[in-house]
Design an enzyme around this catalytic site. Structure first.
Site, short mmCIF file in Angstrom:
data_model
loop_
_atom_site.label_atom_id
_atom_site.label_comp_id
_atom_site.label_asym_id
_atom_site.label_seq_id
_atom_site.Cartn_x
_atom_site.Cartn_y
_atom_site.Cartn_z
N ASP A 65 0.85 -1.19 0.00
CA ASP A 65 0.00 0.00 0.00
C ASP A 65 0.89 1.24 0.00
OD1 ASP A 65 0.83 -0.07 2.69
OD2 ASP A 65 -1.07 0.74 3.42
N TYR A 67 2.94 4.77 0.79
CA TYR A 67 3.56 5.38 1.97
C TYR A 67 2.52 6.26 2.66
CZ TYR A 67 8.04 4.03 -0.18
OH TYR A 67 9.09 3.33 -0.73
#
Length: 220
Positions: A65, A67
């Site tokens: 996913d 940052y």
């Protein structure tokens, strides 16, 4: 850019229902209006698909996913702007690149995506400071479909799967046509357990050359 404006849209619409795609659109609308900060910026959610059209795709690097800190996420897995220090996993990716092929100074991997490297996260949004908070909510049917679409496309490709999460996507890939490269994740917790020394960049280019496709200039 919206998903419907990318070259991936026709194939996505053939795999997923309009009801599901409407739920994705509603999730984006609600999430970016209701929560204080969500990354990447809304206009960059589908940046990977915009920068790497399906016909140009040669390599797929799976991330988990985006940052979750300010100004890091660009909608490209593992990439950050050059104005931001490289996060630990990216530092290790660049370290492995240095020993495999040569040194690259830039933290911004946009040039890879422009050459046909799809930098795809399995989950495309994240609230500030809450890693994996959007996992399992909406995105996985779409990103799984994107992997399948890339696999079903006839042009030979390389799928780079770092760590157990990315490797769980292996079942979506036709390995009779494509090369799957797997190793430990580049995070500091696991990089020394098989990521360092795995040579994914040179191996990917070797496969592309053998299949008469232009190799990636990883140092650019």
């Amino acid at each position: 850019m919206s998903l419907s404006h990318t070259t991936w849209a026709p194939a996505v619409k053939s795999k997923l229902t309009s009801e599901y795609l409407n739920r994705v659109a509603a999730f984006i609308q609600e999430t970016y209006h209701d929560q204080q900060r969500v990354f990447p910026p809304q206009e960059k959610i589908f940046n990977a698909l915009e920068k790497t059209p399906l016909p140009s795709t040669k390599v797929i690097i799976m991330g988990q996913d985006p940052y979750h800190e300010i100004d890091q996420a660009q909608g490209l897995s593992f990439s950050v702007p050059d104005s931001i220090p490289a996060p630990p996993s990216l530092q290790n990716i660049l370290k492995e690149l240095s020993t495999d092929i040569g040194s690259r100074k830039s933290h911004d991997l946009t040039s890879w995506s422009m050459q046909g490297v799809l930098l795809l996260n399995a989950v495309l949004t994240v609230p500030e400071g809450k890693a994996n908070a959007h996992q399992g909510i909406i995105w996985e049917p779409l990103t799984d479909a994107l992997i399948q679409i890339a696999s079903e496309d006839e042009a030979p490709k390389v799928f780079i799967l770092w760590g157990k999460f990315a490797q769980s996507k292996r079942k979506l890939i036709d390995e009779s046509k494509h090369l799957v490269l797997m190793s430990a994740h580049p995070s500091p917790l696991s990089a020394y357990r098989g990521f360092f020394g795995s040579q994914p960049f040179s191996k990917a280019n070797q496969f592309l050359i053998e299949n008469e496709r232009q190799p990636i200039n990883w140092l650019n």
